[in-house]
Motif scaffolding. Structure first.
Motif, PDB file in Angstrom:
ATOM      1  N   PRO A 263      40.508  33.068  42.036  1.00 21.46           N
ATOM      2  CA  PRO A 263      41.112  32.058  41.164  1.00 21.46           C
ATOM      3  C   PRO A 263      42.224  32.626  40.281  1.00 21.46           C
ATOM      4  O   PRO A 263      43.209  31.957  39.996  1.00 21.46           O
ATOM      5  CB  PRO A 263      39.933  31.562  40.313  1.00 21.46           C
ATOM      6  CG  PRO A 263      38.714  31.920  41.109  1.00 21.46           C
ATOM      7  CD  PRO A 263      39.058  33.184  41.829  1.00 21.46           C
ATOM      8  N   ALA A 264      42.053  33.875  39.841  1.00 20.54           N
ATOM      9  CA  ALA A 264      43.040  34.502  38.962  1.00 20.54           C
ATOM     10  C   ALA A 264      42.892  36.010  39.054  1.00 20.54           C
ATOM     11  O   ALA A 264      41.880  36.532  39.522  1.00 20.54           O
ATOM     12  CB  ALA A 264      42.850  34.037  37.516  1.00 20.54           C
ATOM     13  N   ILE A 265      43.911  36.714  38.568  1.00 21.00           N
ATOM     14  CA  ILE A 265      43.916  38.171  38.511  1.00 21.00           C
ATOM     15  C   ILE A 265      43.711  38.604  37.064  1.00 21.00           C
ATOM     16  O   ILE A 265      44.362  38.083  36.151  1.00 21.00           O
ATOM     17  CB  ILE A 265      45.255  38.735  39.037  1.00 21.00           C
ATOM     18  CG1 ILE A 265      45.399  38.492  40.534  1.00 21.00           C
ATOM     19  CG2 ILE A 265      45.399  40.219  38.721  1.00 21.00           C
ATOM     20  CD1 ILE A 265      44.443  39.289  41.394  1.00 21.00           C
ATOM     21  N   THR A 266      42.822  39.549  36.858  1.00 23.95           N
ATOM     22  CA  THR A 266      42.722  40.209  35.562  1.00 23.95           C
ATOM     23  C   THR A 266      43.761  41.320  35.540  1.00 23.95           C
ATOM     24  O   THR A 266      43.710  42.246  36.352  1.00 23.95           O
ATOM     25  CB  THR A 266      41.317  40.795  35.344  1.00 23.95           C
ATOM     26  OG1 THR A 266      40.357  39.731  35.365  1.00 23.95           O
ATOM     27  CG2 THR A 266      41.229  41.515  34.001  1.00 23.95           C
ATOM     28  N   ALA A 267      44.709  41.222  34.641  1.00 23.65           N
ATOM     29  CA  ALA A 267      45.854  42.130  34.642  1.00 23.65           C
ATOM     30  C   ALA A 267      45.408  43.583  34.552  1.00 23.65           C
ATOM     31  O   ALA A 267      44.505  43.939  33.788  1.00 23.65           O
ATOM     32  CB  ALA A 267      46.786  41.802  33.485  1.00 23.65           C
ATOM     33  N   GLY A 268      46.044  44.429  35.353  1.00 23.13           N
ATOM     34  CA  GLY A 268      45.722  45.853  35.340  1.00 23.13           C
ATOM     35  C   GLY A 268      46.610  46.602  36.314  1.00 23.13           C
ATOM     36  O   GLY A 268      47.534  46.038  36.904  1.00 23.13           O
TER      37      GLY A 268
END
Length: 559
Positions: free
Chosen positions: A435-440
């Motif tokens: 659903p989404a990317i956790t920024a990293g």
């Protein structure tokens, strides 16, 4: 059962040029080209059944081409090359003597100095005199400096090049007493190696053995250009710069993507199908910009996938071994780096016998293949720098690659592939949806290597101030089209991720000082191009330890 293995070798150096003088402040572009980019091409040429993705940062390729022009014209703007060509090393300036003595022992001594007794003797003599102070170093003659600068370039030649060119073997056997003719012969050979480099990679691409991919133009840390708050998606308490945001970051990221694609097409004959974003750093807002910029695929770090799955409450034991898509950019396919296998190559196998390391690596792949669900074909991504790990290996990893590639060529079920090849299959590997990317990034799955430290945050604040000035001046209309283009090119250099990577107490202070100075010089030049007096805070080192530290060297970083 079968397994698809994708190697992605990432070739990256920041812009080391002083664009006022044209001088190259640090030599790492041509040295890594001579040693590592040439060797990586040679390994593939010797093993034509191996497929791989090779990622070139556009600003790196531009600097390689800059060096090629220097050889064409015979006018060297890199101090080390100029001194290699210098006829009279007995009558050097104090600055040039100091440069040779500071620079020409800058390498991994265990693999690039100790194995060569004549070069080691030069180092021992230097250490003996250095203990007596600067005056004693003046006893070192032009003959000593000639041997020193020659040996430095000899040890930075790739292992494959040493085996191919008789001149290198002859000069290494000679060991000392290098004449001007010897140095001119070596210089000419270095020129031929550099000038042949991009054509070699183009040829590998044209025959279908490799896929060439890119990074946005100057290697910017895109998630942070878009939103500093991205740092808190994986580290909620991360300290941030005083500036709320990088002004106009969305436009700058889109511009960097497009400029990177155009530059790549100019040098390699075709636009890239995919990108390794700088440092494998991604975020949900970045994905649509990459898709709109023509990317079919991107790759990132396994830590990013791990944090994203945890945030979304998704459990998937095979998560690193198949592609992914994200609702924010449904046409873009995401691949994630196998941390363990990549780090074995980057940090561990240098201590092993090459054949043992190669066999161990293949055994790890076989274990992944055996653990896959019935009927599934795992896709394993091994991604790391194509430059920094190899000097820690004996013989620049020549035997490791020879054994590894040979085993993979002969393996009945492990196939090397490229990402473009996988996506062109009918059908392509099945992709799951995030659903989404956790920024990293590839480092710990966070952005902490580039933001959160006091010095890193100060560097961002200085850049934000410069960008606000840039926006005001451009909106005023007082610059000509040519002046605007020069200012934009300089802004892109200042946006490189490397400046922020170096700040922090985990890096050698000498190296931090070099990059601190170069970063502030780049910001000062941006102000001058905007026809504004640079602010006085740019005269103060960002890192407290930089004020007294001198020199600087290559820091090991293996993405």
């Amino acid at each position: 059962m079968s397994l698809d293995l994708v190697f992605l070798w990432h070739m990256h150096q920041p812009d080391y040029r002083n664009h006022d003088s044209g001088e190259h402040v640090l030599p790492w572009v041509y040295l890594h080209a001579l040693k590592d980019y040439a060797d990586m091409a040679a390994h593939l040429e010797r093993h034509p059944a191996i497929r791989a993705v090779v990622n070139f940062v556009p600003v790196l390729v531009e600097q390689i081409e800059d060096y090629c022009r220097q050889f064409e014209l015979g006018r060297f703007r890199d101090p080390l090359l100029r001194l290699l060509a210098e006829p009279d090393l007995d009558d050097l300036s104090t600055a040039d003597r100091a440069l040779l003595l500071n620079a020409c022992f800058r390498s991994n001594h265990a693999t690039m100095l100790t194995p060569f007794p004549r070069y080691q003797r030069l180092h021992d003599l230097y250490n003996l005199l250095d203990r007596e102070g600067e005056v004693a170093l003046h006893y070192l003659s032009g003959s000593y400096l000639a041997d020193l600068v020659t040996w430095y370039h000899l040890v930075w030649c790739g292992e494959s090049e040493r085996r191919q060119h008789q001149l290198l073997a002859e000069l290494m056997s000679k060991g000392e007493g290098y004449s001007l003719e010897n140095r001119q012969q070596l210089l000419a050979l270095i020129g031929r190696i550099l000038q042949g480099l991009i054509p070699r990679y183009r040829a590998l691409q044209e025959r279908g053995q490799i896929e060439l991919s890119a990074t946005p133009q100057t290697h910017p840390l895109a998630p942070l250009l878009l939103d500093f708050q991205a740092a808190r998606e994986s580290l909620p308490e991360a300290p941030l710069p005083l500036a709320v945001e990088y002004p106009g970051g969305r436009t700058r990221v889109a511009t960097q993507i497009e400029q990177g694609r155009q530059s790549h097409q100019r040098y390699f004959g075709a636009a890239p199908a995919g990108m390794w974003p700088a440092e494998g750093a991604i975020s949900t807002p970045l994905l649509p910009l990459l898709a709109a910029g023509g990317c079919r695929w991107i790759a990132s770090g396994q830590g990013v996938l791990r944090h994203s799955l945890r945030t979304q409450g998704i459990r998937d034991e095979q998560a690193p071994y198949h592609p992914w898509r994200c609702g924010a950019a449904p046409t873009l396919t995401l691949f994630f780096r196998d941390e363990r296998l990549s780090d074995l190559i980057g940090f561990e196998y240098a201590k092993w016998h090459g054949r043992d390391a190669a066999r161990h690596f293949v055994a790890q792949l076989e274990a992944i293949e055996a653990a896959a669900p019935e009927g599934a074909t795992p896709v394993v991504s091994v991604i790391l720098d194509g430059e920094n790990a190899w000097e820690h290996y004996p013989y620049n990893a020549y035997y490791f690659f020879d054994d590894l590639y040979a085993l993979l060529e002969q393996h009945p079920t492990i196939r090397t592939a490229t990402y473009r090849e996988l996506l062109d299959r009918d059908p392509p590997p099945a992709a799951a949806t995030l659903p989404a990317i956790t920024a990293g990034s590839w480092v710990f799955g966070t952005l902490s290597t580039w933001i959160g430290d006091a010095d890193k945050n100060r560097a961002w604040d200085l850049l934000c101030s410069a960008k606000r000035s840039y926006d005001l001046v451009l909106s005023s209309g007082r610059l000509s089209a040519e002046e605007r283009a020069r200012a934009e090119a300089q802004l892109a250099i200042c946006e490189s991720s490397d400046w922020f990577w170096w700040f922090g107490d985990y890096n050698p202070q000498g190296a931090v000082a070099s990059f601190d100075h170069l970063y502030r010089d780049n910001l000062r030049r941006l102000y001058r191009l905007l026809q504004i007096q640079p602010p006085p805070q740019l005269d103060v080192p960002i890192s407290a330890g930089s004020e007294s530290a001198q020199g600087g060297g290559a820091m090991r970083r293996v993405a």
